[in-house]
Motif scaffolding. Structure first.
Motif, PDB file in Angstrom:
ATOM      1  N   GLY A 204       0.779  -1.239   0.000  1.00  0.00           N
ATOM      2  CA  GLY A 204       0.000   0.000   0.000  1.00  0.00           C
ATOM      3  C   GLY A 204       0.801   1.274   0.000  1.00  0.00           C
ATOM      4  N   GLY A 205       2.069   1.207  -0.385  1.00  0.00           N
ATOM      5  CA  GLY A 205       2.828   2.437  -0.558  1.00  0.00           C
ATOM      6  C   GLY A 205       2.639   2.980  -1.961  1.00  0.00           C
ATOM      7  N   GLY A 206       2.890   4.250  -2.140  1.00  0.00           N
ATOM      8  CA  GLY A 206       2.789   4.825  -3.477  1.00  0.00           C
ATOM      9  C   GLY A 206       2.718   6.327  -3.417  1.00  0.00           C
ATOM     10  N   LEU A 207       3.020   6.966  -4.526  1.00  0.00           N
ATOM     11  CA  LEU A 207       3.022   8.429  -4.583  1.00  0.00           C
ATOM     12  C   LEU A 207       1.824   8.889  -5.404  1.00  0.00           C
ATOM     13  CD1 LEU A 207       6.891   8.811  -4.936  1.00  0.00           C
ATOM     14  CD2 LEU A 207       5.476   8.796  -2.868  1.00  0.00           C
ATOM     15  N   GLY A 208       2.014   9.799  -6.334  1.00  0.00           N
ATOM     16  CA  GLY A 208       0.890  10.244  -7.142  1.00  0.00           C
ATOM     17  C   GLY A 208      -0.063  11.156  -6.384  1.00  0.00           C
ATOM     18  N   ARG A 209      -1.324  11.129  -6.817  1.00  0.00           N
ATOM     19  CA  ARG A 209      -2.330  12.060  -6.300  1.00  0.00           C
ATOM     20  C   ARG A 209      -2.571  11.886  -4.795  1.00  0.00           C
ATOM     21  NH1 ARG A 209      -6.017  15.061  -9.110  1.00  0.00           N
ATOM     22  NH2 ARG A 209      -5.193  14.093 -11.007  1.00  0.00           N
ATOM     23  N   THR A 210      -2.453  10.655  -4.304  1.00  0.00           N
ATOM     24  CA  THR A 210      -2.659  10.374  -2.880  1.00  0.00           C
ATOM     25  C   THR A 210      -1.430   9.641  -2.359  1.00  0.00           C
ATOM     26  OG1 THR A 210      -5.021  10.072  -3.360  1.00  0.00           O
ATOM     27  CG2 THR A 210      -4.244   9.380  -1.189  1.00  0.00           C
ATOM     28  N   ASP A 417       7.774  19.614 -21.194  1.00  0.00           N
ATOM     29  CA  ASP A 417       8.501  19.636 -22.461  1.00  0.00           C
ATOM     30  C   ASP A 417       8.143  18.439 -23.331  1.00  0.00           C
ATOM     31  OD1 ASP A 417      10.237  21.996 -22.425  1.00  0.00           O
ATOM     32  OD2 ASP A 417      11.119  21.078 -20.646  1.00  0.00           O
ATOM     33  N   PHE A 418       7.669  17.355 -22.698  1.00  0.00           N
ATOM     34  CA  PHE A 418       7.351  16.141 -23.437  1.00  0.00           C
ATOM     35  C   PHE A 418       5.990  15.562 -23.081  1.00  0.00           C
ATOM     36  CE2 PHE A 418      11.985  16.364 -23.109  1.00  0.00           C
ATOM     37  CZ  PHE A 418      12.352  16.244 -24.434  1.00  0.00           C
ATOM     38  N   CYS A 419       5.680  15.518 -21.792  1.00  0.00           N
ATOM     39  CA  CYS A 419       4.537  14.729 -21.324  1.00  0.00           C
ATOM     40  C   CYS A 419       3.224  15.483 -21.491  1.00  0.00           C
ATOM     41  CB  CYS A 419       4.742  14.346 -19.857  1.00  0.00           C
ATOM     42  SG  CYS A 419       3.411  13.346 -19.183  1.00  0.00           S
ATOM     43  N   SER A 420       2.233  14.801 -22.053  1.00  0.00           N
ATOM     44  CA  SER A 420       0.922  15.421 -22.267  1.00  0.00           C
ATOM     45  C   SER A 420       0.124  15.545 -20.976  1.00  0.00           C
ATOM     46  CB  SER A 420       0.122  14.597 -23.292  1.00  0.00           C
ATOM     47  OG  SER A 420      -0.032  13.268 -22.861  1.00  0.00           O
ATOM     48  N   LEU A 421       0.546  14.862 -19.919  1.00  0.00           N
ATOM     49  CA  LEU A 421      -0.155  14.934 -18.637  1.00  0.00           C
ATOM     50  C   LEU A 421       0.338  16.072 -17.756  1.00  0.00           C
ATOM     51  CD1 LEU A 421      -0.175  11.117 -17.732  1.00  0.00           C
ATOM     52  CD2 LEU A 421      -2.012  12.441 -18.811  1.00  0.00           C
ATOM     53  N   ALA A 422       1.516  16.592 -18.044  1.00  0.00           N
ATOM     54  CA  ALA A 422       2.166  17.546 -17.141  1.00  0.00           C
ATOM     55  C   ALA A 422       1.422  18.879 -17.081  1.00  0.00           C
ATOM     56  CB  ALA A 422       3.602  17.782 -17.575  1.00  0.00           C
ATOM     57  N   ASN A 423       1.431  19.463 -15.879  1.00  0.00           N
ATOM     58  CA  ASN A 423       0.900  20.808 -15.681  1.00  0.00           C
ATOM     59  C   ASN A 423       1.956  21.874 -15.920  1.00  0.00           C
ATOM     60  OD1 ASN A 423      -1.738  20.015 -14.820  1.00  0.00           O
ATOM     61  ND2 ASN A 423      -0.863  19.437 -12.843  1.00  0.00           N
ATOM     62  N   ALA A 424       3.230  21.488 -15.803  1.00  0.00           N
ATOM     63  CA  ALA A 424       4.296  22.477 -15.889  1.00  0.00           C
ATOM     64  C   ALA A 424       5.583  21.789 -16.341  1.00  0.00           C
ATOM     65  CB  ALA A 424       4.504  23.143 -14.531  1.00  0.00           C
ATOM     66  N   VAL A 449      21.566  16.126  -0.010  1.00  0.00           N
ATOM     67  CA  VAL A 449      20.205  16.651  -0.118  1.00  0.00           C
ATOM     68  C   VAL A 449      19.561  16.010  -1.348  1.00  0.00           C
ATOM     69  CG1 VAL A 449      18.712  18.660  -0.326  1.00  0.00           C
ATOM     70  CG2 VAL A 449      20.916  18.892   0.831  1.00  0.00           C
ATOM     71  N   GLU A 450      18.381  15.463  -1.175  1.00  0.00           N
ATOM     72  CA  GLU A 450      17.660  14.877  -2.303  1.00  0.00           C
ATOM     73  C   GLU A 450      16.595  15.864  -2.778  1.00  0.00           C
ATOM     74  OE1 GLU A 450      16.116  11.206  -0.858  1.00  0.00           O
ATOM     75  OE2 GLU A 450      18.092  10.310  -0.561  1.00  0.00           O
ATOM     76  N   LEU A 451      16.743  16.307  -4.039  1.00  0.00           N
ATOM     77  CA  LEU A 451      15.805  17.251  -4.642  1.00  0.00           C
ATOM     78  C   LEU A 451      15.099  16.556  -5.795  1.00  0.00           C
ATOM     79  CD1 LEU A 451      14.578  20.053  -5.123  1.00  0.00           C
ATOM     80  CD2 LEU A 451      16.626  20.653  -6.413  1.00  0.00           C
ATOM     81  N   ASN A 452      13.776  16.459  -5.711  1.00  0.00           N
ATOM     82  CA  ASN A 452      12.972  15.740  -6.702  1.00  0.00           C
ATOM     83  C   ASN A 452      11.938  16.677  -7.306  1.00  0.00           C
ATOM     84  OD1 ASN A 452      14.420  13.716  -5.440  1.00  0.00           O
ATOM     85  ND2 ASN A 452      12.661  12.424  -5.001  1.00  0.00           N
ATOM     86  N   ILE A 453      11.773  16.595  -8.637  1.00  0.00           N
ATOM     87  CA  ILE A 453      10.861  17.489  -9.346  1.00  0.00           C
ATOM     88  C   ILE A 453       9.884  16.684 -10.189  1.00  0.00           C
ATOM     89  CG2 ILE A 453      10.668  19.426 -10.948  1.00  0.00           C
ATOM     90  CD1 ILE A 453      13.542  20.159 -10.299  1.00  0.00           C
ATOM     91  N   SER A 454       8.585  16.963 -10.029  1.00  0.00           N
ATOM     92  CA  SER A 454       7.536  16.355 -10.866  1.00  0.00           C
ATOM     93  C   SER A 454       6.753  17.456 -11.568  1.00  0.00           C
ATOM     94  CB  SER A 454       6.560  15.532 -10.010  1.00  0.00           C
ATOM     95  OG  SER A 454       7.204  14.475  -9.347  1.00  0.00           O
ATOM     96  N   GLY A 455       6.348  17.168 -12.819  1.00  0.00           N
ATOM     97  CA  GLY A 455       5.574  18.141 -13.572  1.00  0.00           C
ATOM     98  C   GLY A 455       4.081  18.071 -13.334  1.00  0.00           C
ATOM     99  N   CYS A 456       3.634  17.047 -12.575  1.00  0.00           N
ATOM    100  CA  CYS A 456       2.215  16.926 -12.261  1.00  0.00           C
ATOM    101  C   CYS A 456       2.030  15.991 -11.078  1.00  0.00           C
ATOM    102  CB  CYS A 456       1.407  16.436 -13.468  1.00  0.00           C
ATOM    103  SG  CYS A 456       1.606  14.665 -13.821  1.00  0.00           S
ATOM    104  N   MET A 457       0.782  15.797 -10.659  1.00  0.00           N
ATOM    105  CA  MET A 457       0.478  14.998  -9.479  1.00  0.00           C
ATOM    106  C   MET A 457       0.753  13.510  -9.667  1.00  0.00           C
ATOM    107  SD  MET A 457      -0.330  16.641  -6.804  1.00  0.00           S
ATOM    108  CE  MET A 457      -1.074  15.305  -5.857  1.00  0.00           C
ATOM    109  N   LEU A 471       6.679  20.398  -7.178  1.00  0.00           N
ATOM    110  CA  LEU A 471       5.551  19.915  -7.992  1.00  0.00           C
ATOM    111  C   LEU A 471       5.048  21.026  -8.889  1.00  0.00           C
ATOM    112  CD1 LEU A 471       3.178  18.024  -8.733  1.00  0.00           C
ATOM    113  CD2 LEU A 471       1.982  18.908  -6.713  1.00  0.00           C
ATOM    114  N   GLY A 472       4.990  20.762 -10.190  1.00  0.00           N
ATOM    115  CA  GLY A 472       4.417  21.717 -11.118  1.00  0.00           C
ATOM    116  C   GLY A 472       2.896  21.722 -11.035  1.00  0.00           C
TER     117      GLY A 472
END
Length: 550
Positions: A204-210, A417-424, A449-457, A471-472
């Protein structure tokens, strides 16, 4: 590494023929878009913002030099001269022409590769530690167990149409480098009091919207019952997981709704029908798979004293500190090739660089390469005595940026720049931060330091578990970026806390600078960023960042 037998090869080749026919029928108008979509997804083909994207399976991140050369050729002949390493240790091509994809899959089949189950609502690539088999802190090599899971799960008829995609990770070491607690199923190798091998199981682990950190539902699963217990988990999910709402269809939602305790009870009830059945593993089966992961022909060596080399080459010393780790065998080390130089999209590698990596693997590391979920590549078996020579060559090819684990070693999705799902967009933000922190002395002083960037949820950049997550988001048609702090994907994983209102793209380098300055001002000598954040909380960071903006 695992080698196909005649049946494996035949299955992959037949799959290529099947998809070639399906693609030709689609291009001829004989299959509708709706009919073709599940067929292309079953073969790793997405439709992105500007072109198709093909995701190639790299089981648990392990590649031969021949496979790397084939990836280089495909990048050169069918793409725009580069490939991308994903956070599931796979390889992606962002610009293939649709009509060429069957040819690409045929090329992959010649080196025992494919794109099967890299997309769709199925069990995806099982991932593990990039230092599997060579790490000093390893209890057991997780690669044979990953391969056993791969063989069991690929084409499993019951689990090819799950409620949603499904991800499994296996860790065999003291330190969790596989992020098992943020996977649908996480497996940690453990010994019981009698010294017997088993697995601690998280679900039951996971990222994304929830985003949710997984719950451990079994503290010791004997290795013989690994597949039957996994099957019980998947059956409970397949039976009770939601299919009416894709945003609530992941197993994490089911585990949370039932509670981990009730979910575990349902798994045990299902397992009662499966335990000691045909999927029970035997010593012979484990040995059959393990024979593909025996040690290479290591020499009897002693550890090298690098004092003289460090004095002569300060850059070598700095690189060795960040990009080289210890090895279970004296006289050897594992080397991470940084794919994060400033100005390059994190995880991107050119065809010429791939050819160079294959050559270096043959000469320095028994012809094998690893992909990491941190979007870098690894030579895992390098003789320490040849390390200086390797460093000189890595510098020529652009792989020697000494930033592994530092702020500029950014995990980043392709973004808008590539993904059709991305907000930013993600890549320009990563580059702006890398340029702001281009002083290596300061980077080394800041430390891990761990720096992580996502373009959407969807969180393909794993921003929830970055020490600093970005998060974009879309605000009335404009791109903004939300920042979170305190996430961690390692042991006792944690989700980041949102700092506050989002920022414009042009402000992001300044925002990260202020966050880092709070850490530098508040830390003790022993603390890394995450330690300081957990001690002082989010308030000092919030005060510094937003006070300066108003």
């Amino acid at each position: 590494m695992y080698q196909y037998d005649q049946y494996d090869q035949l299955i992959v080749e037949e799959r290529v023929k099947q998809f070639r026919d399906q693609t030709q029928r689609y291009l001829a108008g004989e299959l509708s878009e709706e009919e073709y979509r599940p067929l292309r997804l079953q073969n790793g083909l997405y439709v992105q913002r500007y072109a198709p994207m093909l995701r190639v399976a790299v089981p648990y991140g392990l590649l031969s030099s021949a496979q790397v050369r084939k990836l280089a050729q495909i990048a050169r002949d069918y793409d725009k001269g580069y490939a991308h390493i994903s956070t599931r240790q796979n390889v992606q091509f962002n610009w293939p022409d649709l009509e060429d994809v069957p040819d690409i899959l045929a090329e992959l089949a010649t080196v025992q590769m494919h794109a099967i189950q890299t997309s769709g609502n199925c069990i995806r690539n099982t991932t593990t530690d990039q230092f599997a088999g060579v790490a000093k802190d390893e209890l057991v090599d997780p690669r044979p167990w990953c391969e056993i899971i791969r063989q069991w799960s690929t084409f499993h008829p019951e689990f090819t149409h799950l409620p949603r995609k499904f991800k499994i990770a296996v860790n065999g070491a003291t330190r969790d480098r596989a992020a098992i607690e943020v996977h649908d199923i996480g497996l940690e190798a453990v010994n019981n009091d009698a010294g017997e091998l088993g697995f601690r199981v998280s679900v039951g682990g996971g990222l994304g919207r929830t985003p949710i950190v997984g719950s451990f539902i079994n503290d010791f699963l004997p290795w013989q019952h690994l597949l039957s217990y996994l099957e019980a988990i998947l059956r409970v999910y397949n039976r009770f997981g939601r299919r009416d709402n894709k945003f609530k269809a992941r197993i994490k939602i089911l585990v949370k709704a039932l509670t981990p305790e009730v979910f575990a009870e349902r798994v045990d009830a299902e397992w009662a029908h499966l335990k000691d059945g045909p999927t029970t593993l035997t010593e012979a089966e484990v040995q059959r798979v393990s024979q593909y992961f025996v040690d290479p022909a290591y020499q009897a060596l002693e550890d090298v004293d690098f004092t003289a080399a460090d004095a002569e080459h300060p850059g070598f010393s700095r690189w060795r500190e960040r990009n080289v780790v210890g090895h279970k065998k004296p006289g050897y080390c594992a080397v991470t090739l940084s794919l994060k130089p400033t100005g390059v999209a994190p995880g991107d590698v050119t065809d010429k660089q791939l050819d160079a990596i294959a050559e270096l693997a043959d000469r320095f590391s028994f012809g094998e390469v690893r992909n990491s979920h941190n979007q870098n590549m690894i030579l895992a078996d390098v003789e320490q005595a040849r390390l200086l020579d390797l460093w000189h060559e890595l510098r020529e090819y652009g792989f020697a940026t000494p930033n592994i684990g530092l702020l500029t070693d950014i995990i980043c999705c392709p973004g808008g720049d590539f993904c059709s799902l991305a907000n930013a967009k993600s890549i320009p933000v990563a580059e702006a931060i890398q340029r702001r922190f281009d002083d290596l002395d300061y980077l080394f002083d800041i430390g891990d330091v761990e720096l992580n960037i996502s373009g959407c949820m969807n969180a393909c950049g794993h921003h929830h578990v970055g020490n600093i997550g970005v998060l974009g988001v879309d605000k009335k048609g404009e791109e903004f970026y939300q920042v979170s702090l305190g996430g961690s994907a390692g042991r006792e994983a944690s989700l980041g806390q949102i700092l506050g209102p989002a920022f414009a793209q042009d402000d992001m380098a300044d925002v990260i600078s202020k966050i880092i300055q709070v850490y530098v001002d508040a830390r003790t000598e022993e603390e890394q960023f995450l330690d300081t954040f957990r001690r002082i909380g989010i308030a000092p960071f919030k005060e510094r960042v937003y006070a300066a903006n108003h």
